[in-house]
Write a protein that holds these residues in place. Sequence first.
Motif, PDB file in Angstrom:
ATOM      1  N   ASP A   3       1.008  -1.302   0.429  1.00  0.00           N
ATOM      2  CA  ASP A   3      -0.172  -0.474  -0.236  1.00  0.00           C
ATOM      3  C   ASP A   3       0.946   1.441   0.075  1.00  0.00           C
ATOM      4  N   GLY A   4       0.220   2.488  -0.237  1.00  0.00           N
ATOM      5  CA  GLY A   4       1.103   3.904   0.358  1.00  0.00           C
ATOM      6  C   GLY A   4       1.550   3.780  -0.806  1.00  0.00           C
ATOM      7  N   VAL A   5       2.725   4.413  -0.852  1.00  0.00           N
ATOM      8  CA  VAL A   5       3.661   5.090  -2.147  1.00  0.00           C
ATOM      9  C   VAL A   5       4.054   3.814  -2.789  1.00  0.00           C
ATOM     10  N   TRP A   6       4.450   2.819  -2.209  1.00  0.00           N
ATOM     11  CA  TRP A   6       4.944   1.245  -2.936  1.00  0.00           C
ATOM     12  C   TRP A   6       3.773   0.890  -3.808  1.00  0.00           C
ATOM     13  N   TRP A   8       2.029   2.003  -5.426  1.00  0.00           N
ATOM     14  CA  TRP A   8       1.963   3.703  -6.708  1.00  0.00           C
ATOM     15  C   TRP A   8       3.706   3.072  -7.652  1.00  0.00           C
ATOM     16  N   VAL A   9       4.487   2.591  -6.845  1.00  0.00           N
ATOM     17  CA  VAL A   9       5.126   2.260  -7.533  1.00  0.00           C
ATOM     18  C   VAL A   9       5.529   1.423  -8.559  1.00  0.00           C
ATOM     19  N   THR A  10       4.187   0.076  -7.827  1.00  0.00           N
ATOM     20  CA  THR A  10       4.036  -1.141  -8.397  1.00  0.00           C
ATOM     21  C   THR A  10       3.463  -0.541  -9.439  1.00  0.00           C
TER      22      THR A  10
ATOM     23  N   GLU B  43      -7.217   4.206  -5.742  1.00  0.00           N
ATOM     24  CA  GLU B  43      -6.005   3.725  -6.193  1.00  0.00           C
ATOM     25  C   GLU B  43      -6.471   2.608  -6.958  1.00  0.00           C
TER      26      GLU B  43
END
Lengths: 108, 234
Positions: A3-6, A8-10, B43
């Motif tokens: 979750d979080g920043v990771w 979005w990186v994914t 997301e």
Amino acid sequence: MIDGVWLWVTLVLMSMTTVGTRGSFILLGEKGRLPPALQRTLRYAPAAALSALVVPDLLIDGGEVTLFNPKLLAGLVVIAVALRWRNPWLPFLLGMAVLLLMRKGLGW
Amino acid sequence: MESAFRRGAREGLRDFLPVSVGLLPWAVVTGIAMRSIGLSEIEALGMNLLVYAGTAQLGSLPLIAAGAPLWLIMLTALALNLRFIIFSAAIAPIFHGQPFARRLASSYLLVDGVFAVGAEKLLKADDPQWRWGYYIVPSVFNWCVWQSCTALGIFGAEFVPRDWSLEFMVTIALMVMMLPMVRNRPMLIAALAGGLGAVLLRGLPLRLGVVAGIVIGIAAGFAAERWLLRGEAA
């Protein structure tokens, strides 16, 4: 769970695999050609990948390999329905109905 | 007189429309599935805009949910997207002479449906304007249908009770996608070997069993193809 920043990186990295594969030869223009042997081999990748994701989920229930579990039975129903009828909604409706019936109705 | 672009666009839409109907459940299910593993609305919408590839999205969800390492998610997404290299190679000649921006947009928008319906006509057509209309308009239309129906699933997911095992919809979706692929014997062998390999090697760390299963499946399919060809030749 990522979750979080990771997350979005994914997602950004995943998007690169999409545009990268889709754009490979379109962006290269006339400069590139795919060797036929490689092309034939690559054809098997999607079926192998889908199956490598699906089969463990159908056969493993509660950490154990078992042929008697609600997911496998629901999966067989999905296959039968998808092969028999062309309606795109039916596999989802009937597959989920069988799973819920067994899990909730029969407490399996 | 109607321009070549518009004629191409209209013919493309007419050919593609029946296919887009089959897309609706996918899009809705993908939206629900993204929410079911715990992605927020933003997301899920972000994933849909960035990745824009149903199979790779659905395939990566179990791995994201399990907290698998990044490179494994990438490899799996790549394996699920490899077919696009073949599509890209096949369709590349129609973009001859087009500027880079158009090629980039076309790359992002390339999907199975438009390719399956239009590749043959596109490759036979001579007029670049007609080809551009025939390709880009159905592709953009497909994008709009996909994004809006996925949003429907994303925002509708919360009205479905939590304990309904909705994550199983991912498995159903992947299965329904797989069935038309395994109509010939080497493909079926590739799928069986990939699936069983992943089950047998599930004990490998980092969920490496999935990648191992994919490699085993590809090798088995290739071997089966060779073996069947030899059988025919003899």
